[in-house]
Design an enzyme around this catalytic site. Structure first.
Site, PDB file in Angstrom:
ATOM      1  N   LYS A 259       0.813  -1.216   0.000  1.00  0.00           N
ATOM      2  CA  LYS A 259       0.000   0.000   0.000  1.00  0.00           C
ATOM      3  C   LYS A 259       0.847   1.268   0.000  1.00  0.00           C
ATOM      4  CE  LYS A 259      -4.370  -1.916   1.180  1.00  0.00           C
ATOM      5  NZ  LYS A 259      -5.488  -2.089   2.129  1.00  0.00           N
TER       6      LYS A 259
ATOM      7  N   ARG B 179      -3.288 -10.165   4.574  1.00  0.00           N
ATOM      8  CA  ARG B 179      -3.678 -10.269   3.159  1.00  0.00           C
ATOM      9  C   ARG B 179      -2.554  -9.671   2.338  1.00  0.00           C
ATOM     10  NH1 ARG B 179      -5.694  -7.005  -0.598  1.00  0.00           N
ATOM     11  NH2 ARG B 179      -7.139  -7.866  -2.169  1.00  0.00           N
TER      12      ARG B 179
END
Ligand SMILES: Nc1nc2ncc(COP(=O)(O)O)nc2c(=O)[nH]1
Length: 274
Positions: free
Chosen positions: A211, A250
């Protein structure tokens, strides 16, 4: 000692996901990639057919179904534990019929009013993420006075609605939704206060992989920061949150996080020795 953190491998069957958009869009390639992640040690595969990046336009129901269901069928048939990353009850229902046993809803049931009734009528595991989007577009950004308090409070509200619908609490996993209407400082604060999340009494899933806030950290350090260069930082986050005992992570690159979980487990068992 709590069981080891599980590693959920991401299979984005999308042309435009921020982290690997387009690489696995073609069905056979997506299936092969899922098998590759299983071979790397993924405990669960998270298959998504709609990009959730900020500002992404929604894909049609038909398109999302066409992207996801064949890949779910093939990988479930290969024996994988399958999660489907969708905000739509119809995609969730079709995916469950194709062999999925987890539904991963980044909207926490807010994007589709039919989702919570579907969860209530089923027996699958449901991942509820914190979200401040709208049903037609991903949230761009929100400002928080107390991001931990607000995220926990809003997740508590979602949990109340979901449990009030008759869903067994054991079936619900929560996720702080890193990067969803949150900036880097918000994400770091949430990671620094996992206790506040675990205090809600549900398993916690963390999705930090590749991210932007990890990219910013690397960029600030003058390091390569494109999404594909963020896997080492992602594995470091995995080690830290696994040492904290979160249920799952994840991730796009599985092998590094599998090793990171091993490190965390070794540390935790040493901590538990007399
Ligand atoms: N539960 C959960 N699901 C998610 N799905 C997609 C993305 C966006 O990342 P991607 O587009 O690279 O998959 N992040 C999350 C997340 O943080 N948690």
């Amino acid at each position: 000692m709590t069981p080891r953190t599980l590693v959920m491998g991401v299979v984005n069957v999308t042309p435009d996901s921020f982290s690997d958009g387009g690489q696995w869009f073609e069905q056979d390639v997506a299936i092969a990639h899922g098998r590759h992640l299983l071979a790397q040690g993924a405990d669960i595969l998270d298959i998504g057919g709609e990009s959730t990046r900020p500002g992404a336009e929604r894909v049609s129901l038909a398109e999302e179904l066409q992207r996801v269901v064949p890949v779910v069928e093939a990988l479930a048939a290969a024996g994988a534990v399958i999660s489907v990353d969708t905000m739509r009850a119809e995609v969730a229902s079709a995916s469950l019929g194709a062999g999925a046993t987890f539904i991963n809803d980044v909207s926490g049931g807010l994007a589709d009013p039919q989702m919570v009734p579907l969860v209530a009528a089923g027996d699958f595991t449901y991942v509820v993420s914190h979200w401040r989007g709208h049903s037609d577009v991903m949230a761009e950004h929100a400002t928080y006075g107390d991001v931990v308090g607000e995220v926990v409070g809003e997740l508590r509200g979602r949990l109340a609605a979901i449990l009030a619908a008759g869903v067994d609490p054991e079936r619900v996993i929560i996720d702080p939704g890193l990067g969803f209407a949150k900036d880097g400082a918000d994400n770091w604060r949430l990671l620094a206060h996992l206790d506040a999340l675990t205090a809600l009494g549900h398993r916690v899933l963390i999705g930090a992989s590749r991210k932007r806030f990890l990219g910013q950290l690397l960029d600030d350090a003058g390091a390569e920061s494109l999404p594909v260069f963020r896997d080492r930082a992602t594995a470091a986050v995995t080690a830290l949150v696994a040492a904290h005992g979160v249920w799952g992570v994840r991730v796009h690159e599985v092998a590094g996080s599998v090793d990171a979980v091993r490190v965390a487990q070794a540390l935790r068992s040493a901590e538990n020795e007399p």
